[in-house]
Design a protein around this motif. Structure first.
Motif, PDB file in Angstrom:
ATOM      1  N   MET A 153      -2.560   4.822  -3.096  1.00 13.38           N
ATOM      2  CA  MET A 153      -3.563   5.573  -2.349  1.00 13.38           C
ATOM      3  C   MET A 153      -3.286   7.068  -2.457  1.00 13.38           C
ATOM      4  N   ALA A 185      -1.161  -1.431  -4.333  1.00 14.79           N
ATOM      5  CA  ALA A 185      -2.336  -0.557  -4.286  1.00 14.79           C
ATOM      6  C   ALA A 185      -1.843   0.864  -3.997  1.00 14.79           C
ATOM      7  N   LEU A 214      -8.174   4.688  -2.919  1.00 16.54           N
ATOM      8  CA  LEU A 214      -7.317   3.942  -3.824  1.00 16.54           C
ATOM      9  C   LEU A 214      -7.531   4.460  -5.245  1.00 16.54           C
ATOM     10  N   ILE A 237       3.084  -1.523   4.040  1.00 19.69           N
ATOM     11  CA  ILE A 237       2.792  -0.105   3.867  1.00 19.69           C
ATOM     12  C   ILE A 237       4.108   0.647   3.736  1.00 19.69           C
ATOM     13  N   LYS A 282      -2.716   5.694   4.392  1.00 14.46           N
ATOM     14  CA  LYS A 282      -2.333   4.281   4.324  1.00 14.46           C
ATOM     15  C   LYS A 282      -2.089   3.666   5.709  1.00 14.46           C
ATOM     16  N   LEU A 314       0.867  -1.169   0.000  1.00 10.73           N
ATOM     17  CA  LEU A 314       0.000   0.000   0.000  1.00 10.73           C
ATOM     18  C   LEU A 314       0.903   1.218   0.000  1.00 10.73           C
TER      19      LEU A 314
END
Length: 327
Positions: free
Chosen positions: A229, A227, A234, A212, A55, A47
């Motif tokens: 953000m 992913a 997202l 993260i 996040k 993330l």
């Protein structure tokens, strides 16, 4: 494959300032908005995003440290926010967290042995002899000598403390580890050691990670999927190789363009303009439009949904996702 963890429409907000008697004047930060993702058994989902994008909040909710007023976090089909009391401990044991700062996350009054044995005692994972053997095995797995067990956190370097934090997370034999910026407090020379340790533990134990980070080089090394953000939402999800080779969202393109590359000389880079807007005043439509070189009127009016385009495994929240490069 059935997801180990499934996050659906996760939304978390925080009030700002003191309590007001006038609800209309109360300011609220929407830290996470309608975030959805899955993590499969044995998978690492990274993330990523700028500081302040939400996040860490999403990660802590995934670990059950925040209860979201909207949305669900399901582990093996169980909603962790609404578990019956008898089912909470097994799920909490199965999801562990490694925090960003290993110094503040370890109790300075406890020896390493006490730190590592505490989760084993809480979960009643063996006799005193079995716990001691388990702790000795853990400290060896993270590459620290056996005599570390009688020492205190302040006696170790930052990288060694992070290894202790990882060993503590491993103690209750979890299935998923939420690692929140586990490298950012470490020297560059130590980051690769911790990164390789996480990768080795994944292979040996079949662990899943929510990793993260803002370090895209580390993400490229460890992640299976990524992913991205931005301001609590997202904006892109894709396999690691697909995202690094063909980023579709202008924000992702800007993040990757900012990563220095050795040996490529001077090259054209599409950097992100401007600063991250305040989460108290999120722009209308696509939140990225004030900084986006592709922005048009539709971007100011309508927020794009996170959806697939030509590749079903590559989701993007952009009205112009099919365009390869910013104008």
């Amino acid at each position: 494959m059935t997801a180990l963890l499934s996050v659906k429409e996760l939304t978390i907000s925080f009030p700002v300032g003191g309590v007001s008697l006038l609800p209309r004047r109360r300011r609220v930060i929407q830290a996470v908005q309608d975030v959805s993702f899955d993590i499969a058994p044995g998978e690492t989902l990274a993330l990523v995003g700028e500081s302040g994008c939400g996040k860490t909040t999403a990660g802590r909710a995934t670990a059950g440290l925040y209860k979201a007023p909207k949305g669900t976090v399901s582990f093996r089909g169980q909603d962790i926010f609404n578990l019956p009391r008898a089912s909470r401990k097994p799920v909490r044991r199965a999801i562990q967290m490694v925090f960003q700062d290993p110094f503040s996350s370890l109790d300075p009054r406890m020896t390493v042995f006490e730190i590592l044995s505490e989760p084993l005692k809480i979960n009643r994972m063996g006799s005193a002899r079995e716990i001691r053997e388990r702790v000795q095995d853990l400290i060896g797995q993270v590459g620290l000598p056996a005599d570390s067990l009688n020492r205190y956190p302040h006696e170790f370097s930052g990288g060694q403390r992070q290894r202790i934090a990882i060993a503590r997370a491993l103690a209750p034999e979890p299935e998923l580890i939420v690692a929140d910026e586990p490298l950012s407090a470490l020297d560059v020379s130590v980051q690769s050691q911790v990164l390789n340790l996480l990768g080795a533990l994944k292979r040996e134990r079949g662990l899943s990670y929510l990793f993260i980070s803002h370090d895209l080089a580390a993400v490229h090394h460890i992640a299976d999927r990524v992913a991205v953000m931005y301001l609590g939402r997202l904006v892109e999800i894709a396999g690691r190789d697909a995202l690094f080779a063909n980023p579709r969202h202008p924000y992702t393109q800007g993040l990757l363009a900012a990563v220095p590359r050795i040996g490529q000389g001077r090259r054209k880079r599409t950097l992100i303009a401007g600063d991250l807007p305040s989460p108290l005043a999120v722009p209308s439509g696509c939140a990225f439009h004030p900084r986006c070189p592709l922005a048009q009127e539709i971007c100011r009016r309508e927020r794009p949904e996170l959806k697939t385009h030509s590749d079903v495994a590559h989701l993007t929240a952009c009205h112009f996702a099919e365009r390869k490069e910013a104008a």
